[in-house]
Scaffold this motif. Structure first.
Motif, PDB file in Angstrom:
ATOM      1  N   GLY A 324      12.289  16.610 -10.785  1.00  0.00           N
ATOM      2  CA  GLY A 324      13.283  16.703  -9.730  1.00  0.00           C
ATOM      3  C   GLY A 324      12.733  16.965  -8.345  1.00  0.00           C
ATOM      4  O   GLY A 324      13.495  17.275  -7.423  1.00  0.00           O
ATOM      5  N   PHE A 325      11.413  16.838  -8.154  1.00  0.00           N
ATOM      6  CA  PHE A 325      10.802  17.090  -6.857  1.00  0.00           C
ATOM      7  C   PHE A 325      10.620  15.780  -6.094  1.00  0.00           C
ATOM      8  O   PHE A 325      10.187  14.768  -6.672  1.00  0.00           O
ATOM      9  CB  PHE A 325       9.443  17.780  -7.007  1.00  0.00           C
ATOM     10  N   LEU A 326      10.927  15.795  -4.808  1.00  0.00           N
ATOM     11  CA  LEU A 326      10.720  14.622  -3.970  1.00  0.00           C
ATOM     12  C   LEU A 326       9.228  14.332  -3.853  1.00  0.00           C
ATOM     13  O   LEU A 326       8.427  15.226  -3.549  1.00  0.00           O
ATOM     14  CB  LEU A 326      11.322  14.839  -2.579  1.00  0.00           C
ATOM     15  N   THR A 327       8.862  13.079  -4.072  1.00  0.00           N
ATOM     16  CA  THR A 327       7.458  12.668  -4.063  1.00  0.00           C
ATOM     17  C   THR A 327       7.306  11.428  -3.197  1.00  0.00           C
ATOM     18  O   THR A 327       8.129  10.514  -3.258  1.00  0.00           O
ATOM     19  CB  THR A 327       6.973  12.365  -5.494  1.00  0.00           C
ATOM     20  N   VAL A 328       6.269  11.420  -2.373  1.00  0.00           N
ATOM     21  CA  VAL A 328       5.944  10.260  -1.543  1.00  0.00           C
ATOM     22  C   VAL A 328       4.571   9.751  -1.963  1.00  0.00           C
ATOM     23  O   VAL A 328       3.608  10.522  -2.019  1.00  0.00           O
ATOM     24  CB  VAL A 328       5.933  10.613  -0.042  1.00  0.00           C
ATOM     25  N   THR A 329       4.497   8.461  -2.300  1.00  0.00           N
ATOM     26  CA  THR A 329       3.229   7.860  -2.716  1.00  0.00           C
ATOM     27  C   THR A 329       2.957   6.613  -1.888  1.00  0.00           C
ATOM     28  O   THR A 329       3.837   6.101  -1.182  1.00  0.00           O
ATOM     29  CB  THR A 329       3.268   7.473  -4.199  1.00  0.00           C
ATOM     30  N   GLY A 330       1.735   6.122  -1.985  1.00  0.00           N
ATOM     31  CA  GLY A 330       1.375   4.903  -1.271  1.00  0.00           C
ATOM     32  C   GLY A 330      -0.114   4.654  -1.319  1.00  0.00           C
ATOM     33  O   GLY A 330      -0.860   5.317  -2.059  1.00  0.00           O
ATOM     34  N   LEU A 331      -0.546   3.666  -0.546  1.00  0.00           N
ATOM     35  CA  LEU A 331      -1.951   3.315  -0.437  1.00  0.00           C
ATOM     36  C   LEU A 331      -2.428   3.550   0.992  1.00  0.00           C
ATOM     37  O   LEU A 331      -1.686   3.313   1.952  1.00  0.00           O
ATOM     38  CB  LEU A 331      -2.185   1.856  -0.806  1.00  0.00           C
ATOM     39  N   ILE A 332      -3.676   4.007   1.119  1.00  0.00           N
ATOM     40  CA  ILE A 332      -4.312   4.194   2.424  1.00  0.00           C
ATOM     41  C   ILE A 332      -5.545   3.309   2.482  1.00  0.00           C
ATOM     42  O   ILE A 332      -6.367   3.310   1.549  1.00  0.00           O
ATOM     43  CB  ILE A 332      -4.734   5.660   2.642  1.00  0.00           C
ATOM     44  N   GLN A 333      -5.667   2.562   3.560  1.00  0.00           N
ATOM     45  CA  GLN A 333      -6.853   1.721   3.751  1.00  0.00           C
ATOM     46  C   GLN A 333      -7.578   2.129   5.026  1.00  0.00           C
ATOM     47  O   GLN A 333      -6.964   2.359   6.073  1.00  0.00           O
ATOM     48  CB  GLN A 333      -6.467   0.245   3.851  1.00  0.00           C
ATOM     49  N   ASN A 334      -8.906   2.229   4.914  1.00  0.00           N
ATOM     50  CA  ASN A 334      -9.739   2.473   6.089  1.00  0.00           C
ATOM     51  C   ASN A 334      -9.821   1.174   6.878  1.00  0.00           C
ATOM     52  O   ASN A 334     -10.479   0.221   6.457  1.00  0.00           O
ATOM     53  CB  ASN A 334     -11.132   2.938   5.658  1.00  0.00           C
ATOM     54  N   ASN A 335      -9.166   1.137   8.016  1.00  0.00           N
ATOM     55  CA  ASN A 335      -9.030  -0.103   8.777  1.00  0.00           C
ATOM     56  C   ASN A 335      -9.985  -0.170   9.968  1.00  0.00           C
ATOM     57  O   ASN A 335      -9.725  -0.889  10.931  1.00  0.00           O
ATOM     58  CB  ASN A 335      -7.582  -0.248   9.271  1.00  0.00           C
TER      59      ASN A 335
END
Length: 400
Positions: A324-335
């Motif tokens: 029940g916890f809000l979670t933010v995910t994604g990808l990070i790229q060294n640009n």
């Protein structure tokens, strides 16, 4: 290398005689002893013990980030406005301050005549061996301020006591003089060796701004203040230190908490989210709070700072996990073309009215990212101070 001033902003918010005797009595003679100028003051002792000074009890001390030694400013409340009237700095130069060495330190300290600082008198040698500087400093948002700065040497310790005399009446000038004369340095307290560089005197208001702020209580009884702090200066700022005070109806400070902004360097115009938590909650008699922000012009971190513009964020989404916890995910790229290390992700949760109601940060699970390399991140929030509408992501790292 020239150093710039620490900057400061205050944010003020509402929270929910007869003698009995015959005619032959000898005349009564009363000898009055003048009270000392610092009568009624209180002694401020730096937490390290390296210096003490007596100031009015209403003045608010605040330690500033300072790599070369210690630096503390004292704020006076004047007509419901807060003015930084006095700032103390102590540096261990690592060498005995002989007359020649002290003269070199004084020369190294003096602000440069750069159109921002203008000396109004030549340096003056005082009878106690200190040196006084007088001048005007132009701030971009609050205009010109006048300063008397007193420099002294004790052993290897070089000190300055900076007084802002702008608009000061005779009572304030006497108060400043009395405080300066009580300044003492304890050279038995060890300090790391630092350098004496041009200091652009005291703090200035209006160079840090606050926005999208709110306050809320969590389920564990903690009182939280969340929001964004913005760099309003024309130079990058680092070591942003935020201090919140809870006050009663008589403006007495009940409790204070401080934190260092998780984002290391703020570019001009850039904002970053913050959270300050009072673990013991809000005292029942607290009716409002204030936030102070102090920072310095970026120098130490800037050469290795790898900011948000160097990263791309993709495939990001927000959801509630199985607990029940809000979670933010994604990808990070060294640009960019440099190797990125110590990469930290900072996420803020924002309501539909734009208020920041949660702030969390985490380091990615890799020590470094090569140019063009990507990896995943995940940030989980155990509690929110309002309804989640959207999120903001900032990424930072370091590079050689």
């Amino acid at each position: 290398m020239k150093k710039f001033p620490a900057f400061l902003l205050f944010l003020i918010l509402l929270l929910a005689g007869c003698i009995d005797g015959g005619g032959t009595a000898a005349p009564l003679i009363v000898v009055a002893t003048r009270a000392p100028l610092d009568a009624g003051f209180q002694t401020y002792l730096h937490p390290s013990g390296v210096f003490s000074i007596r100031v009015p009890p209403q003045w608010i001390p605040d330690q500033l980030p300072f790599e070369d030694g210690v630096r503390v400013q004292f704020t006076s409340i004047e007509n419901s406005e807060r003015v930084v009237r006095l700032t103390v700095m102590v540096i261990n130069t690592g060498e005995p301050l002989t007359a020649e060495a002290f003269a070199r330190a004084v020369q190294a300290y003096q602000p440069q005549e750069d159109g921002v600082w203008t000396a109004t008198a030549p340096p003056a040698a005082m009878t106690d061996g200190s040196v006084r500087l007088q001048g005007l400093r132009l701030y971009p948002t609050i205009g010109t301020r006048g300063f008397n700065i007193f420099l002294q040497g004790n052993g290897s310790y070089f000190s300055s006591v900076e007084t802002d005399v702008t608009g000061a009446d005779s009572a304030m000038l006497q108060t400043l003089m009395a405080s300066v004369n009580t300044f003492r340095v304890n050279t038995n307290v060890p300090l790391g060796i630092g350098s004496v560089n041009p200091m652009s005197v005291t703090s200035a208001s209006g160079v840090l701004g606050f926005d999208h702020y709110t306050h809320w209580e969590d389920t564990n009884g903690g009182f939280n203040i969340t929001g964004e702090v913005k760099n309003l200066a024309e130079v990058p700022l680092e070591a942003v230190r935020l201090t919140a005070f809870l006050l009663d109806a008589e403006d007495n400070i009940l409790v204070e908490r401080s934190t260092i902004l998780a984002y290391d360097v703020l570019a001009p115009g850039e904002s970053a989210p913050f959270r300050i938590r009072f673990d013991s909650g809000r005292p029942s008699i607290a009716v409002r709070y204030e936030i102070q922000g102090a920072a310095r012009a970026a120098e130490f971190s800037l050469s290795t700072f790898y900011g948000n513009d160097n990263f791309l964020i993709g495939e990001d989404r927000a959801f509630y996990n199985t607990n029940g916890f809000l979670t933010v995910t994604g990808l990070i790229q060294n640009n960019n073309t440099k190797l990125a290390k110590s990469i930290r992700v900072l996420v803020a949760i924002v309501t539909d009215e734009g208020q920041v109601v949660a702030v969390q940060d985490t380091f990615i699970n890799k020590d470094q990212l090569l140019p063009g390399e990507a990896t995943s991140f995940e940030v989980t929030f155990d509690e929110l101070g309002g309804n989640a509408f959207k999120y903001k992501i900032l990424v930072q790292g370091t590079t050689d």
